[in-house]
Design a protein around this motif. Structure first.
Motif, PDB file in Angstrom:
ATOM      1  N   SER B  77      29.782   7.273   0.131  1.00 31.59           N
ATOM      2  CA  SER B  77      29.542   7.392   1.568  1.00 31.59           C
ATOM      3  C   SER B  77      30.823   7.759   2.321  1.00 31.59           C
ATOM      4  CB  SER B  77      29.049   6.048   2.121  1.00 31.59           C
ATOM      5  OG  SER B  77      30.084   5.086   1.994  1.00 31.59           O
ATOM      6  N   GLY B  78      31.935   7.821   1.617  1.00 28.87           N
ATOM      7  CA  GLY B  78      33.224   7.965   2.298  1.00 28.87           C
ATOM      8  C   GLY B  78      33.737   6.626   2.791  1.00 28.87           C
ATOM      9  N   GLY B  79      32.996   5.561   2.518  1.00 32.20           N
ATOM     10  CA  GLY B  79      33.305   4.240   3.052  1.00 32.20           C
ATOM     11  C   GLY B  79      34.687   3.705   2.715  1.00 32.20           C
ATOM     12  N   SER B  80      35.198   4.016   1.520  1.00 32.64           N
ATOM     13  CA  SER B  80      36.501   3.467   1.151  1.00 32.64           C
ATOM     14  C   SER B  80      37.629   4.475   1.348  1.00 32.64           C
ATOM     15  CB  SER B  80      36.473   2.973  -0.303  1.00 32.64           C
ATOM     16  OG  SER B  80      36.298   4.062  -1.181  1.00 32.64           O
ATOM     17  N   VAL B  81      37.324   5.599   2.003  1.00 34.93           N
ATOM     18  CA  VAL B  81      38.371   6.581   2.306  1.00 34.93           C
ATOM     19  C   VAL B  81      39.096   6.137   3.588  1.00 34.93           C
ATOM     20  CG1 VAL B  81      38.824   8.980   2.958  1.00 34.93           C
ATOM     21  CG2 VAL B  81      37.099   8.459   1.217  1.00 34.93           C
ATOM     22  N   PRO B  82      40.421   5.971   3.526  1.00 32.47           N
ATOM     23  CA  PRO B  82      41.165   5.492   4.709  1.00 32.47           C
ATOM     24  C   PRO B  82      41.330   6.620   5.729  1.00 32.47           C
ATOM     25  CG  PRO B  82      42.670   5.939   2.904  1.00 32.47           C
ATOM     26  CD  PRO B  82      41.299   6.190   2.367  1.00 32.47           C
ATOM     27  N   ILE B  83      40.292   6.868   6.475  1.00 30.06           N
ATOM     28  CA  ILE B  83      40.223   8.077   7.297  1.00 30.06           C
ATOM     29  C   ILE B  83      41.247   8.063   8.441  1.00 30.06           C
ATOM     30  CG2 ILE B  83      38.420   7.358   8.940  1.00 30.06           C
ATOM     31  CD1 ILE B  83      38.428  10.689   7.022  1.00 30.06           C
ATOM     32  N   GLU B  84      41.730   6.849   8.806  1.00 31.45           N
ATOM     33  CA  GLU B  84      42.787   6.791   9.834  1.00 31.45           C
ATOM     34  C   GLU B  84      44.114   6.338   9.233  1.00 31.45           C
ATOM     35  OE1 GLU B  84      41.476   4.756  13.378  1.00 31.45           O
ATOM     36  OE2 GLU B  84      39.610   5.910  13.447  1.00 31.45           O
ATOM     37  N   GLY B  85      44.266   6.491   7.918  1.00 20.79           N
ATOM     38  CA  GLY B  85      45.518   6.109   7.263  1.00 20.79           C
ATOM     39  C   GLY B  85      45.686   4.604   7.208  1.00 20.79           C
ATOM     40  N   GLY B  86      46.931   4.147   7.262  1.00 22.47           N
ATOM     41  CA  GLY B  86      47.193   2.710   7.226  1.00 22.47           C
ATOM     42  C   GLY B  86      47.170   2.166   5.805  1.00 22.47           C
ATOM     43  N   ILE B  87      46.562   0.967   5.691  1.00 23.09           N
ATOM     44  CA  ILE B  87      46.577   0.259   4.412  1.00 23.09           C
ATOM     45  C   ILE B  87      45.269   0.487   3.652  1.00 23.09           C
ATOM     46  CG2 ILE B  87      46.585  -2.045   3.353  1.00 23.09           C
ATOM     47  CD1 ILE B  87      48.129  -2.994   5.907  1.00 23.09           C
ATOM     48  N   VAL B  88      45.377   0.827   2.376  1.00 29.13           N
ATOM     49  CA  VAL B  88      44.228   0.645   1.499  1.00 29.13           C
ATOM     50  C   VAL B  88      44.459  -0.674   0.795  1.00 29.13           C
ATOM     51  CG1 VAL B  88      43.261   1.319  -0.732  1.00 29.13           C
ATOM     52  CG2 VAL B  88      43.365   2.975   1.115  1.00 29.13           C
ATOM     53  N   MET B  89      43.544  -1.619   1.004  1.00 27.40           N
ATOM     54  CA  MET B  89      43.666  -2.902   0.330  1.00 27.40           C
ATOM     55  C   MET B  89      42.748  -2.867  -0.882  1.00 27.40           C
ATOM     56  SD  MET B  89      43.317  -6.741   1.814  1.00 27.40           S
ATOM     57  CE  MET B  89      44.436  -6.641   3.190  1.00 27.40           C
ATOM     58  N   CYS B  90      43.369  -2.800  -2.049  1.00 27.58           N
ATOM     59  CA  CYS B  90      42.608  -2.547  -3.271  1.00 27.58           C
ATOM     60  C   CYS B  90      42.455  -3.838  -4.076  1.00 27.58           C
ATOM     61  CB  CYS B  90      43.318  -1.482  -4.098  1.00 27.58           C
ATOM     62  SG  CYS B  90      42.365  -0.992  -5.523  1.00 27.58           S
ATOM     63  N   PHE B  91      41.220  -4.139  -4.486  1.00 29.41           N
ATOM     64  CA  PHE B  91      40.934  -5.443  -5.102  1.00 29.41           C
ATOM     65  C   PHE B  91      40.772  -5.404  -6.609  1.00 29.41           C
ATOM     66  CE2 PHE B  91      39.974  -5.877  -0.681  1.00 29.41           C
ATOM     67  CZ  PHE B  91      40.659  -7.035  -0.400  1.00 29.41           C
ATOM     68  N   THR B  92      41.187  -4.302  -7.216  1.00 34.23           N
ATOM     69  CA  THR B  92      40.937  -4.182  -8.657  1.00 34.23           C
ATOM     70  C   THR B  92      41.739  -5.191  -9.485  1.00 34.23           C
ATOM     71  OG1 THR B  92      42.530  -2.371  -8.639  1.00 34.23           O
ATOM     72  CG2 THR B  92      40.203  -1.778  -8.642  1.00 34.23           C
ATOM     73  N   LYS B  93      42.797  -5.777  -8.869  1.00 36.88           N
ATOM     74  CA  LYS B  93      43.567  -6.774  -9.622  1.00 36.88           C
ATOM     75  C   LYS B  93      43.162  -8.209  -9.256  1.00 36.88           C
ATOM     76  CE  LYS B  93      47.570  -3.718 -10.021  1.00 36.88           C
ATOM     77  NZ  LYS B  93      49.041  -3.609  -9.897  1.00 36.88           N
ATOM     78  N   MET B  94      42.228  -8.335  -8.314  1.00 37.12           N
ATOM     79  CA  MET B  94      41.731  -9.670  -7.939  1.00 37.12           C
ATOM     80  C   MET B  94      40.330  -9.769  -8.525  1.00 37.12           C
ATOM     81  SD  MET B  94      41.795 -11.258  -4.108  1.00 37.12           S
ATOM     82  CE  MET B  94      41.097 -12.859  -3.702  1.00 37.12           C
ATOM     83  N   ASN B  95      40.276  -9.981  -9.829  1.00 37.02           N
ATOM     84  CA  ASN B  95      39.009  -9.752 -10.535  1.00 37.02           C
ATOM     85  C   ASN B  95      38.631 -10.891 -11.478  1.00 37.02           C
ATOM     86  OD1 ASN B  95      41.127  -9.199 -12.276  1.00 37.02           O
ATOM     87  ND2 ASN B  95      40.006  -7.636 -13.398  1.00 37.02           N
ATOM     88  N   LYS B  96      38.802 -12.103 -11.003  1.00 37.01           N
ATOM     89  CA  LYS B  96      38.424 -13.236 -11.861  1.00 37.01           C
ATOM     90  C   LYS B  96      36.991 -13.697 -11.580  1.00 37.01           C
ATOM     91  CE  LYS B  96      42.222 -15.889 -11.158  1.00 37.01           C
ATOM     92  NZ  LYS B  96      43.236 -14.918 -10.726  1.00 37.01           N
ATOM     93  N   ILE B  97      36.278 -14.000 -12.676  1.00 35.81           N
ATOM     94  CA  ILE B  97      34.999 -14.704 -12.543  1.00 35.81           C
ATOM     95  C   ILE B  97      35.388 -16.172 -12.526  1.00 35.81           C
ATOM     96  CG2 ILE B  97      32.787 -15.221 -13.647  1.00 35.81           C
ATOM     97  CD1 ILE B  97      33.070 -12.436 -15.045  1.00 35.81           C
ATOM     98  N   ILE B  98      35.272 -16.791 -11.372  1.00 39.83           N
ATOM     99  CA  ILE B  98      35.800 -18.152 -11.227  1.00 39.83           C
ATOM    100  C   ILE B  98      34.914 -19.170 -11.924  1.00 39.83           C
ATOM    101  CG2 ILE B  98      36.414 -19.946  -9.545  1.00 39.83           C
ATOM    102  CD1 ILE B  98      37.062 -17.486  -7.634  1.00 39.83           C
ATOM    103  N   LYS B  99      33.601 -18.998 -11.781  1.00 40.69           N
ATOM    104  CA  LYS B  99      32.706 -19.996 -12.374  1.00 40.69           C
ATOM    105  C   LYS B  99      31.325 -19.405 -12.635  1.00 40.69           C
ATOM    106  CE  LYS B  99      31.056 -24.688 -11.639  1.00 40.69           C
ATOM    107  NZ  LYS B  99      30.709 -25.711 -10.653  1.00 40.69           N
ATOM    108  N   ILE B 100      30.741 -19.747 -13.763  1.00 39.42           N
ATOM    109  CA  ILE B 100      29.338 -19.439 -14.013  1.00 39.42           C
ATOM    110  C   ILE B 100      28.629 -20.780 -14.137  1.00 39.42           C
ATOM    111  CG2 ILE B 100      27.671 -18.401 -15.608  1.00 39.42           C
ATOM    112  CD1 ILE B 100      29.888 -16.413 -16.423  1.00 39.42           C
ATOM    113  N   ASP B 101      27.713 -21.047 -13.217  1.00 35.79           N
ATOM    114  CA  ASP B 101      27.051 -22.346 -13.158  1.00 35.79           C
ATOM    115  C   ASP B 101      25.613 -22.187 -13.648  1.00 35.79           C
ATOM    116  OD1 ASP B 101      25.755 -24.669 -12.466  1.00 35.79           O
ATOM    117  OD2 ASP B 101      26.707 -24.840 -10.482  1.00 35.79           O
ATOM    118  N   LYS B 102      25.420 -22.523 -14.929  1.00 31.95           N
ATOM    119  CA  LYS B 102      24.108 -22.310 -15.555  1.00 31.95           C
ATOM    120  C   LYS B 102      23.038 -23.208 -14.959  1.00 31.95           C
ATOM    121  CE  LYS B 102      22.733 -21.041 -20.043  1.00 31.95           C
ATOM    122  NZ  LYS B 102      22.856 -21.021 -21.496  1.00 31.95           N
TER     123      LYS B 102
END
Lengths: 421, 458
Positions: B77-102
Motif C-alpha cells: 500500500s506504500g504504508g511503510s514508505v517514509p514519504i516525508e523522510g525522517g525516521i524509519v523505525m524498523c522492528f525486524t530485530k525486536m522479534n521475540k515470541i515472549i510467551k505461548i500460553d496453551k
C-alpha cells in the motif's frame, strides 16, 4: 550503460524482482542480520540503482554485494524466479572492472591460484610451516588468535604429499579387463592439497568398478572462488585450460560438489561470444558430480556397495551442499547411496539443505556470520543423534568439521565415498 | 533533515549498530512491496525494547521528526514508505515470541516476529494464528496488526482484528499505554484498542501484542473446481456457503493467471478454463470428508465443468503454490501493475468480475483477476506501464470505473492491503467527509504534531 558491461548482461534478471520480500525468510545472512541490505531484495534494488545511474560503486556497496553466500535459497524460493545469484556475481564482476580486485584477491587469484604449479608451490610452502599451528586433534589444527583476519578456527592440515604427486595419469580397471568407460578425473584444489586420500579413494573405487580413470596433470582450479568473486578474466583463463585438459573425455567426474557445479556454470557466467557459449555448454554436459555419476550414469547396483567396517552400526546424516542441491538439483542420489549401505543407519536432519555458512571466501571475510549460520546447522545435526555427518563437498567438510569441534560435538564429517569399502 | 545531535542521541538509545545513515542503507528502506512508491528516510533505527521506542519517540516528538514504523516491508500500500523522510523505525530485530500460553490459547509477541516463524513455533504446540496474509514469509506481527491483514482463511476464521486481545502501544509523545487485555471478553470503556488496529502506523507504535490462537485442525482437504465462465464460478462461491458448508478458503484464479502460472511452473492447471476455484476444508477428519462431498456435489450442480479432490497433501500443496504464485505471475508481466484490493458482498462478485471484463474491453486493457473469492475480496490487476502516458491514462480510467462499480455494489476500496499511499485518491472520493473528519480528530488528539507516518490514508 555502455560502461556497465557486466551489469547490462544481468539487467533482465534484476528487473524481475517484484520486491515482495519473501527472500528474507530463506536468506541465512538476513536471518542473522535482519537488515534490508543483507537480503536479495535490498541487494537487487541497489544494483538497479547503479543501473539507473543513481548509485556509485562505493566501498559500502562492495561490502553489501560481497556479503552473500550464493547459497541460492532465495532463488529457488522466489515467486518471480529472480536469479539473484547472477545479479550478485554480475555486480561483483562490474565492481572488479571498475575498481580492480583489491590487493589480496589480485595476488591470490591471478598470481597464485591461476597458475597451477605456483599454487602448488605456495601451498607446499605453507605446509612446511604449519607445524607452528597447534594441533586440535588428528589432522586438524586450529589457527591461533594472532592470525586476526581468520579468527580462531580449526582447519585441516595440508597434506604431506599432494594428490597430483601421488596419482598415476592413467588408472586402468583393476580387473584387467577392457574398461567399461573412460573418464577424466577432476580433483579440485581441496582434494589435491588437503584430502588427497579421498581422491585416491575415488580413483580406487571407480577402477574397481571397471572404469578407466585418467588424471590429466594439466587440469587447473575450477575457478569457483575466482569467478564468483567477479574475476571473470581469470575465470575464463581457467575455463579454457580445464576444457583443453579434458578435451578427449566423454565424462569429467569430480568428487567436489562445488567444482562440479562451477565447471557446469562456465557457460552461464563466463562466455562472451557464441563460440565460447557453445564450447562451455558442451563442456558442461560432460561434467558429472560423483554422486550423479555413480547413480545416474554408471547405474551401479547400490545394494552391492559395502560399508566399511568402522562405520558398522553407526547413524549417518546427510548435509546438502548448496552447489549440489540447488545448483545441480542433486539430492536424491546421495541419499539413495547412504540408505543402500547395509549396516549404516540414516537419519535426515531437519535443515539438511541449509547452507553451512562456508560460502568459499565468504567465511574468510565474515567468519562471525559463518559461525552463527553454522550454529543452526549444528542444532540440526544434534537433533538427529547421528554419529557421523556425510556430504560431498570438501568446502562443506572443512567448515562443518570446524564447527563440530567448536561446538564440542562428537561427530566426524566424511565425504560419502569414504564410507564405502 | 535530522539534527546531528538527535542522531547521536539515537545512537545512545539503540546502540550505533542499530542506527543506519549510509546512502545505501537509506535507499534500501525507501520502498515496500509496491511498484511506484519510493522515498528515502533520513535515518533507520532498530529498537529492541519498549523503553527504546519510547525514548526515540520523545525526541522525535520534541523535534517534530516524522516516524514511519516498518516491519518486513512486505506491504503493498506504500504504508511503510517514509514519504516525508525522517525516521524509519524498523522492528525486524525486536522479534521475540515472549510467551505461548496453551491453557488460554494465547501468545504474547514483539512486533518484529515474522508470521511464518510464529506459526512454526505454534505448530509445535498444536496451535496456529488463523489470519493468513500471503506475505507470511516476511510480514511481521506489528505490521499485520497495524494493517489489519487478512488472507484466504478469512472465509472461516476472519481477519487479524478478531485475533487481538491486547496491545501495548507507544504513543507519539513516548507514553506507553496498554489497551485491551488477555481475556476474550472485555467491555471496559471505549474499545480504543481497535482504533490502533488498521491505523497503518499513523496513531502509535505497537510494541507488544496479546494474540488469540486456535488449535491446529487435524485434517485438511483441497478441491479444485474448473469453470467455463468466470461469473458462474463467482456464483458457486455463495451457493456453497448458503448450503451450510464453510470451507476455510475459497480462492479464485482467472484464465490469464492460470496460463501465466502454467508458463512459470507447469502444475496441471486446466489452461482453457475461464476460471478456477480452490476450496480448502479443515477440521476434524469426519466433518472434512463430509464437507468435501458436499462441495463436489454443489459445484457440479451449479456449473463446474470439472471438480478434482486433491489425492494427497503433495497435490494440494501444488494447487496452493499455484495460488501463491499468482501475484508473481501478474507482476512479472508488466512494467507497472495497478493491483487492487476491492471487496464486495459475496453475492455481488459475479457482477464485479463482469465489470472488470467490460472495462478491459472498453479501454483496451489487460486486466486479470485473482483473489479471495470466499469473502468477496478480489485483486483485479491492470497491467500497464507508467512510462507510457497514453496507456497509463487508459489504465487509470479503467481503475476509476472498477472502484466506482465496487462502491455501487456496496463494497469497499480495500479488503486487506490498507490505504497507505496507493489508494489515497479513492479514499478521498468515496469516504464521507464527516467520517474523515472524525478520523482526523482522533489523529489530532493522539498525535498532535502529526509525526506518526504522516502523509498516509486521507
Amino acid at each position: 550503460m555502455d560502461n556497465l558491461k557486466e551489469l547490462s548482461k544481468i539487467q533482465q534478471y534484476a528487473a524481475q524482482c517484484m520486491k515482495c520480500g519473501f527472500c528474507s525468510f530463506f536468506c541465512p545472512v538476513y536471518q542473522e542480520e535482519r537488515t534490508e541490505t543483507s537480503v536479495a531484495r535490498g541487494k537487487n534494488y541497489l544494483v538497479r540503482e547503479i543501473l539507473a545511474g543513481r548509485q556509485e560503486f562505493t566501498k559500502e556497496m562492495a561490502d553489501i554485494i560481497g556479503k552473500c553466500l550464493l547459497c541460492k535459497r532465495c532463488v529457488v524460493n522466489c515467486p518471480s524466479k529472480t536469479q539473484i545469484d547472477r545479479v550478485v556475481v554480475g555486480a561483483r564482476a562490474e565492481m572488479v572492472n571498475k575498481k580492480g580486485l583489491g590487493f589480496i584477491k589480485d595476488f591470490a587469484f591471478r598470481k597464485v591460484m591461476a597458475d597451477r604449479k605456483k599454487f602448488g608451490r605456495y601451498v607446499k610452502l605453507a605446509q612446511k610451516f604449519q607445524w607452528m599451528l597447534p594441533k586440535t586433534e588428528g589432522k586438524i589444527r586450529h589457527l591461533p588468535d594472532f592470525i586476526k583476519g581468520l579468527g580462531k578456527r580449526n582447519i585441516p592440515e595440508i597434506a604431506d604429499r599432494f594428490l597430483r604427486d601421488m596419482v598415476k595419469e592413467v588408472n586402468k580397471p583393476q580387473d584387467g579387463k577392457a574398461p567399461v568407460m573412460k573418464i577424466g578425473f577432476f580433483s579440485g584444489c581441496a582434494m589435491d592439497f588437503v584430502a588427497p586420500e579421498t581422491g585416491l579413494k575415488i580413483i580406487d573405487f571407480l577402477t574397481k568398478k571397471g572404469v578407466e580413470v585418467v588424471y590429466p596433470q594439466d587440469q587447473n582450479c575450477c575457478g569457483a572462488a575466482i569467478y564468483f568473486s567477479g574475476d571473470f578474466e581469470t575465470g575464463r583463463k581457467l575455463a579454457e585450460e580445464n576444457i583443453k585438459a579434458f578435451e578427449k573425455f566423454d565424462y569429467v567426474v569430480t568428487g567436489c560438489g562445488t567444482c562440479s557445479s562451477t565447471l557446469k556454470d562456465y557457460a552461464k557466467y563466463l562466455s562472451e561470444n557464441e563460440d565460447q557459449q557453445k564450447r562451455y555448454d558442451a563442456f558442461a554436459k560432460k561434467v558429472k558430480d560423483l554422486t550423479e555419476f555413480v547413480v545416474d550414469v554408471m547405474k551401479i547396483n547400490l545394494e552391492e556397495l559395502k560399508l566399511k567396517k568402522e562405520f558398522e552400526g553407526k547413524t549417518a546424516t546427510w548435509h546438502d551442499p548448496c552447489h549440489l542441491v540447488r545448483y545441480q538439483n542433486i539430492k536424491d542420489q546421495p541419499r539413495a547411496i547412504l540408505k543402500a549401505l547395509k549396516g549404516l543407519k540414516f537419519a535426515e536432519m531437519p535443515n539438511a539443505d541449509m547452507c553451512c555458512g562456508m560460502g568459499g571466501s565468504f567465511s574468510v571475510y565474515h567468519y562471525d556470520l559463518t559461525k552463527k549460520i553454522a550454529d543452526k546447522k549444528m542444532a540440526g545435526i544434534k537433533a538427529t543423534n547421528a554419529d557421523i555427518v556425510v556430504t560431498a563437498c570438501p568446502g562443506c567438510i572443512i567448515n562443518l568439521q570446524d564447527n563440530v569441534i567448536r561446538s564440542k560435538m562428537p561427530q566426524k564429517v566424511y565425504h560419502f565415498l569414504e564410507l564405502v569399502e | 533533515m535530522i539534527k546531528e545531535s538527535s542522531i547521536e542521541q539515537f545512537k545512545q538509545i539503540v546502540g550505533k549498530d542499530n542506527v543506519l545513515t549510509s546512502k545505501e542503507s537509506l535507499k534500501s528502506y525507501s520502498y515496500d512491496g509496491t511498484t511506484s512508491w519510493i522515498h528515502e528516510p533520513d535515518v533507520v533505527l532498530f529498537p529492541t525494547s519498549t523503553q527504546e521506542i519510547s525514548a526515540i519517540m520523545k525526541i522525535a516528538n520534541a523535534e517534530k521528526i516524522p516516524v514511519t514504523p516498518r516491519g518486513g516491508g512486505t506491504n503493498v500500500s506504500g504504508g511503510s514508505v517514509p514519504i516525508e523522510g525522517g525516521i524509519v523505525m524498523c522492528f525486524t530485530k525486536m522479534n521475540k515470541i515472549i510467551k505461548i500460553d496453551k491453557e488460554n490459547l494465547t501468545a504474547t509477541v514483539e512486533p518484529g516476529v515474522v508470521l511464518m516463524d510464529l506459526n512454526m513455533a505454534l505448530a509445535r504446540e498444536g496451535l496456529f494464528f488463523p489470519p493468513d496474509p500471503q506475505s507470511f514469509l516476511g510480514a511481521t506481527m506489528g505490521g499485520i496488526i497495524a494493517e489489519n491483514a487478512g488472507g484466504p482463511a478469512c472465509v472461516k476464521y476472519g481477519v487479524t482484528k478478531q485475533y487481538i486481545l491486547g496491545l501495548e502501544v507507544v504513543l507519539a509523545n513516548g507514553d506507553v499505554v496498554n489497551l485491551g487485555g488477555r481475556t476474550l471478553k472485555n467491555v471496559v470503556g471505549y474499545d480504543l484498542m481497535h482504533i490502533f488496529i488498521s491505523s497503518e502506523g499513523t496513531l502509535g507504535i505497537i510494541s507488544r501484542a496479546e494474540l488469540k490462537l486456535n488449535p491446529l485442525p487435524k485434517a485438511k482437504k483441497t478441491i479444485m473446481a474448473v469453470y467455463a465462465d468466470v461469473a458462474v464460478a463467482g456464483e458457486s462461491v455463495y451457493r456453497v456457503l448458503e448450503n451450510g458448508v464453510i470451507p476455510d478458503k475459497i480462492e479464485f484464479l482467472d484464465n490469464w493467471v492460470i496460463n501465466r502460472i502454467e508458463e512459470m511452473m507447469p502444475m496441471g492447471l486446466p489452461k482453457d478454463a475461464d476460471a478456477v476455484l480452490l476450496f480448502e476444508c479443515d477440521g476434524i477428519p469426519e466433518s472434512v470428508e463430509k464437507e468435501v462431498e458436499q462441495i463436489v456435489e454443489i459445484t457440479k450442480k451449479h456449473g463446474a465443468i470439472d471438480v478434482r479432490v486433491a489425492k494427497d497433501q503433495a497435490e494440494a500443496d501444488r494447487y496452493w503454490l499455484a495460488r501463491r504464485a499468482g501475484f508473481a505471475a501478474v507482476f512479472g508481466k508488466a512494467a507497472t501493475v495497478l493491483a487492487e484490493d476491492v471487496t464486495v458482498p459475496r453475492n455481488k462478485m459475479p457482477d464485479l468480475i463482469r465489470k472488470c471484463k467490460e472495462v478491459a474491453k472498453k479501454y483496451n486493457l489487460e486486466i486479470t483477476v485473482l483473489g479471495h473469492a470466499g469473502d468477496g475480496n478480489l485483486h483485479p490487476s491492470i497491467l500497464t506501464d507508467i512510462n507510457n502516458k497514453e496507456a497509463y491514462d487508459r489504465a487509470l480510467k479503467g481503475l476509476d470505473e472498477i472502484i466506482e462499480a465496487t462502491v455501487e455494489l456496496g463494497g469497499v476500496l480495500s479488503g486487506e492491503h490498507g490505504i497507505g499511499l496507493e489508494k489515497q485518491k479513492f479514499f478521498r472520493r468515496v469516504i464521507d467527509p464527516n467520517v474523515t473528519n472524525l478520523m482526523k480528530g482522533i489523529k489530532q488528539l493522539v498525535d498532535p504534531n502529526n509525526i506518526m507516518n504522516p502523509g498516509k490514508i486521507w
